[in-house]
Design an enzyme around this catalytic site. Sequence first.
Site, mmCIF file in Angstrom:
data_model
loop_
_atom_site.group_PDB
_atom_site.id
_atom_site.type_symbol
_atom_site.label_atom_id
_atom_site.label_comp_id
_atom_site.label_asym_id
_atom_site.label_seq_id
_atom_site.Cartn_x
_atom_site.Cartn_y
_atom_site.Cartn_z
ATOM 1 C CE LYS A 8 12.613 38.415 42.769
ATOM 2 N NZ LYS A 8 12.317 38.968 41.443
ATOM 3 N NE ARG A 57 -8.321 45.000 16.630
ATOM 4 C CZ ARG A 57 -8.386 43.936 15.854
ATOM 5 N NH1 ARG A 57 -8.905 44.013 14.659
ATOM 6 N NH2 ARG A 57 -7.942 42.781 16.277
ATOM 7 C CG ASP A 101 17.501 32.917 39.255
ATOM 8 O OD1 ASP A 101 16.617 32.807 38.383
ATOM 9 O OD2 ASP A 101 18.229 33.916 39.361
ATOM 10 C CE LYS A 144 10.767 38.111 34.653
ATOM 11 N NZ LYS A 144 11.943 37.402 34.116
ATOM 12 C CD GLU A 154 15.970 35.072 42.573
ATOM 13 O OE1 GLU A 154 14.864 35.666 42.559
ATOM 14 O OE2 GLU A 154 17.008 35.565 42.104
#
Lengths: 280, 280, 280, 280, 280, 280
Positions: free
Chosen positions: A164, A97, A215, A132, A194
Amino acid sequence: MNGLLLRRNLERFFNEDIGTGDLSTELLFELNERGVAEFVAKDDGIFCGQAVIDMGFCLLDEDCSVEIYVQEGERVQKGDVIAKVSGRVGAILTGERVILNLIQRLSGIATMTRRAVELLGDSKTRICDTRKTTPGLRMLEKYAVRCGGGYNHRITLDGGVMLKDNHIAQCGSIRNAVAQVREKVGHMTKIEVETSTEEEVREAVDANADIIMFDNCSPDEAIFYNRLVPRAIVTELSGGITLQNLTQYKDCGVDMISLGCLTHSVKSLDISLRMKGVGQ
Amino acid sequence: MNGLLLRRNLERFFNEDIGTGDLSTELLFELNERGVAEFVAKDDGIFCGQAVIDMGFCLLDEDCSVEIYVQEGERVQKGDVIAKVSGRVGAILTGERVILNLIQRLSGIATMTRRAVELLGDSKTRICDTRKTTPGLRMLEKYAVRCGGGYNHRITLDGGVMLKDNHIAQCGSIRNAVAQVREKVGHMTKIEVETSTEEEVREAVDANADIIMFDNCSPDEAIFYNRLVPRAIVTELSGGITLQNLTQYKDCGVDMISLGCLTHSVKSLDISLRMKGVGQ
Amino acid sequence: MNGLLLRRNLERFFNEDIGTGDLSTELLFELNERGVAEFVAKDDGIFCGQAVIDMGFCLLDEDCSVEIYVQEGERVQKGDVIAKVSGRVGAILTGERVILNLIQRLSGIATMTRRAVELLGDSKTRICDTRKTTPGLRMLEKYAVRCGGGYNHRITLDGGVMLKDNHIAQCGSIRNAVAQVREKVGHMTKIEVETSTEEEVREAVDANADIIMFDNCSPDEAIFYNRLVPRAIVTELSGGITLQNLTQYKDCGVDMISLGCLTHSVKSLDISLRMKGVGQ
Amino acid sequence: MNGLLLRRNLERFFNEDIGTGDLSTELLFELNERGVAEFVAKDDGIFCGQAVIDMGFCLLDEDCSVEIYVQEGERVQKGDVIAKVSGRVGAILTGERVILNLIQRLSGIATMTRRAVELLGDSKTRICDTRKTTPGLRMLEKYAVRCGGGYNHRITLDGGVMLKDNHIAQCGSIRNAVAQVREKVGHMTKIEVETSTEEEVREAVDANADIIMFDNCSPDEAIFYNRLVPRAIVTELSGGITLQNLTQYKDCGVDMISLGCLTHSVKSLDISLRMKGVGQ
Amino acid sequence: MNGLLLRRNLERFFNEDIGTGDLSTELLFELNERGVAEFVAKDDGIFCGQAVIDMGFCLLDEDCSVEIYVQEGERVQKGDVIAKVSGRVGAILTGERVILNLIQRLSGIATMTRRAVELLGDSKTRICDTRKTTPGLRMLEKYAVRCGGGYNHRITLDGGVMLKDNHIAQCGSIRNAVAQVREKVGHMTKIEVETSTEEEVREAVDANADIIMFDNCSPDEAIFYNRLVPRAIVTELSGGITLQNLTQYKDCGVDMISLGCLTHSVKSLDISLRMKGVGQ
Amino acid sequence: MNGLLLRRNLERFFNEDIGTGDLSTELLFELNERGVAEFVAKDDGIFCGQAVIDMGFCLLDEDCSVEIYVQEGERVQKGDVIAKVSGRVGAILTGERVILNLIQRLSGIATMTRRAVELLGDSKTRICDTRKTTPGLRMLEKYAVRCGGGYNHRITLDGGVMLKDNHIAQCGSIRNAVAQVREKVGHMTKIEVETSTEEEVREAVDANADIIMFDNCSPDEAIFYNRLVPRAIVTELSGGITLQNLTQYKDCGVDMISLGCLTHSVKSLDISLRMKGVGQ
């Protein structure tokens, strides 16, 4: 990939799943009963996870043997046998699994990355990932992106500077922010800025950022912004781009397009483990 | 949820992301500069992750304060403010990504679970998860399923017995397999048997399994199999069921439908962190 | 038993004992000097601990070889040779104490469990353990109980529900407590209710608990309570039962008798390690 | 006692017991519901475990408050209230079992140690422990021995040299073994020699061991051997001594009697936790 | 700096030193006795280690208070009071050695780095470190280099590419090696090439390396090589440079000089802890 | 040396250096490409670090083979080949830096220790270390001191008692302090008293300390103090002694001279790794 780290992670993942033991298997199989099983693709996609299969089963049964028939990043079709493992039945059933959970996910990432790369066709733009990733799986997921043909953005917060809006507001201007970082940061570290307006792009060019990110912009904006930037500075498109709208951006001329979806919204590639024989 | 385990996991996740330090933030913000930020939903869904936000920021800044406006399992709409955090700007910016990665994923799971529950309407059938969770995140993902209104299948391999084809083949028959396990297993442990034919269902009933799972069957088969089982035995449908075909199964009368997709193919719920002020 | 967990635990136990090194041994033996030693029973009892011996010495000397002559749960008599280990003398002498501490304790538990099982004679009542295990040794101690012929109660707090006086008081009644839990808990989880009066037993039956425990009662009470409970509900006697008074309870008809003493007040089985030769 | 180590151990012990969460408690109590509970002695003995209670509950609920009424090593009688804890009910009920398992065991060790000390009456002989402690609990168990009035033998294998038969055989003689070690070992390290005949005792005296242990001997032998040893060398009796035969050895004149039973065959002191009120 | 990682490291360092407890202190001081102590410079240099002092004592006594009078990277003179700690005497005495070991070493590194920076005078060349740090202390040692006015080379092997002779030999040429890496590596990663001849420097320029390192060369060679490199490529001198010969290289015009000695051959700055009062 | 602890430490050190992978090596070498490399001394000194080389490479490549030509504590001269490793090129290049960092440091310590021992000539005084070791490296550094011919002072705070000014002030007198400790401490534990005046030395003799340390005194004072102490008590000189002034103390007659500089201000011994061939 750091094999020491992988081994420690696999151990942790097995312990999370097994607890104090696999009741179902321990109660029915002799400790030393041996068997053979195969990993079979249940869908089409790009395979990723050789080291997981290999090291995973060896952790549970150091005398098992693993043969892998598909290279990392290679395409598999429904029905293809990916790998064969021979060893203690108990180890195979107990490990199944966790190993499937990992390789299905990694192959899902590689598959989605490959699709993104293919959507760009012969464009020179590259696909890259973001931070992410699933907490705990960064090394593996970034590896899967590479297997799919993508590139890695920075791996950790100490591996690059990304300025940023909040960082820039703090310093008053992009120019100040870049200068302040450049004054302190080592020569192996790149500085990315950014931007989301023409003015910011121009400012970032003046500040001589190493990378300028556009962005959340439209394809036309991306083309326009990209033209403002000299070739020596890398350009990156980010935000709001998915496999659905990616082709609209393929001719923007940017160096990189980063896709959070490659790791935050993955559809696992269906793979199953099929016991081929017990008591052999 | 075990808070000690959560804390240790969060620490590990932060270290994975931060490495030796958040260059961008450390170079531009004073260590003690304070600020306020809000988590805002960018899409509609079910929120899950209070403890992650709360404990996450406290790990990075033990003097921060966190206010959470949305209950676990509550619906949020695009634009809703979910939580507010006040503390060191450095801690907020450094922790942002890992915390978002987690709560977006958990909320994605809760959202998908809720949708599944709603698709079943007033059916008495319950939705439950599987062991197809992301390695390293089982506790959190199973918690998210509960927040979404689902139920948890066994958590670890020592928390229940599941007899699949290989286990049964090993013992010659379902009856033997159940009897052999029942002879050894403690009285807090339930025994589930996976079946895929009428004969197997009948055998499992005779063997007096605690739970009988119907694997990969059509709605009609499910209805038929379910009628073969006395009410004292729990029935579970599993395999090949997704949000797309779930409603076809809603009137089968089974007790549980288990969905691997709740955790293996999650679309994160979009949530962002918005700095509201620095230097306050 | 989860071998990965056992290895990690053994490593921790060795480090606790060894510190930075075994001075006595390192100063007198060449690193590669080899020898042979035997584990010998110094008292009669039930042996438990094969994996501890095997994995323990392999951790300290991966080239050692271990032969074990007694099966898990088998009876040994004073003087019996249990196992033989051949390997680096340093590893044997350094590992001796920790391995003895463990197998003596585990064999002590298995021995006491077997005695309890024998005291019940041909009664259908089974002996089980509790959560009163030594912190850090739960997996091993519950394994030893099984080797002795006993059964395991729940292993962790997420592996079953046990409703005691405080839980019940919180909900107003047994019926409410069971209903509230049943509404939330997954279908693999059993619910046990602790009772100590006839009224509570009847309430627990009405509430349809999976298991009803009679706490701290006399044999007569046990017989009386047990008759109130339908066969589909498991009954368990607990509290105040020891090897001294166990036979009084053997004909009560309950399914399980749980004994905390099996793990909280163990007398180790005397086993010693005898060097048979050095430099061989 | 090293508090950092204790905290890490307690965390590990709680995780072992809790798994992913305390189902029974989490399903019935609000997260913030508070309550009060008392530890009550159910038998007479010596209490040990303040730090376990204090740090244990604080790990689970950092806002709880703990009052302890009995000093470490102080005598308690059946019915005595040992400590009071006020905090989240969930934390109290979840932590109860692990904390009881520890303090019952530690108090059992302190109680047995005190009994041994009392059996020696006004003899100048001291009671000490061995390395026969429960793996994982050495720090705590050796602490409990001190609380009971006993003394600690070496804590780790790098904290002293103990030359046993195998070490001596390796060097040809006690004299050689001691000399060889003395030549290499630091000046903070003591050398103890195990002897079992008059000849060996005389040899150990000649070799100027720091400590001479008389292994497995009768009271008369002990008296005889002890007279052979000058006062500057510490003497220790070991092997085969229990609380049953200890008084026979009380006038042997040795400095130390070491008792393995203090830690390897402990009867826990019965202590229980009594909820005094919920919702307060 | 990553505070979570620092805390975990400090904990490990304390455990290494303390073992199961600080005998000397625990036997003589009451647990709650409080005191005050000062860190005093015993030599001139640059201080580094605020976080170590602050977090270190808080780990051992969460109610202690620490005041620090000297900023990170600030110069101290013999006799200067660097910091004051008030708290449990036991915690202060137990923690003293580990904290001194760390801050003496870190201050030694900062002091040596500052001296190197000063030796370069108004040259635009910067001083940087290498990966020749003490295993286990990389984060802290690289931080100390920054406190001394130096810069950090890559922190981990995944934070930059460094092509040395073996890598280049493998690919046949610098050009091939750079091209092969550039084809695979993400856009945040810089590529440095090690050179030691004019030909290699020219090749590296042609290959468009991000950084060119001149290995083990004389000042004249450095000047010559540096002139071959366009300004857009960073140049680094490395190998064989120490504080003794550094000034010879100060006018070579390179961007960076990396010094292994900053971390591999440190002389600790002498700092002591002085108890100012006990029982306050 | 505790090999289990060494392995765990090496793993941690590698992870600190490698992060998620060695980019430079992984991008250019096939996973299974093999090669041979040699460790070569670049300076004269005493070698220490066999186990680090051996276990280090085996962790990264379990099929590698290591041959070591120089014994621990043996002298090497510039150009000597110390060891040869054959295995995966990737493992060799990835492991090189961490292993060099360790063995250079350990050999530096052994070299300095040997020099100190030689400076004492035929004096019976021994050289020993202190607790001023690098945090995280105590076991290895104390081992290196032994390889250099020195002796180890206590290893952990629970391995001996050292009474310094603060401890003594707390008790009113040396006599009280020693008595108070002796009353509580086990018979394997030695008590050392730090003195700095004639009066204190005399008091420590009266108190019958096991070891008397003369802190920060001149050679004449050392001679004078040493004569006040009977032979049965060990004497130790400490504080302010370096390789520069050590010979002045060689005839003081003390048993031990402890040198903090052996571990807190080490100059690494220069050793390099030379690839001998790839693809073999």
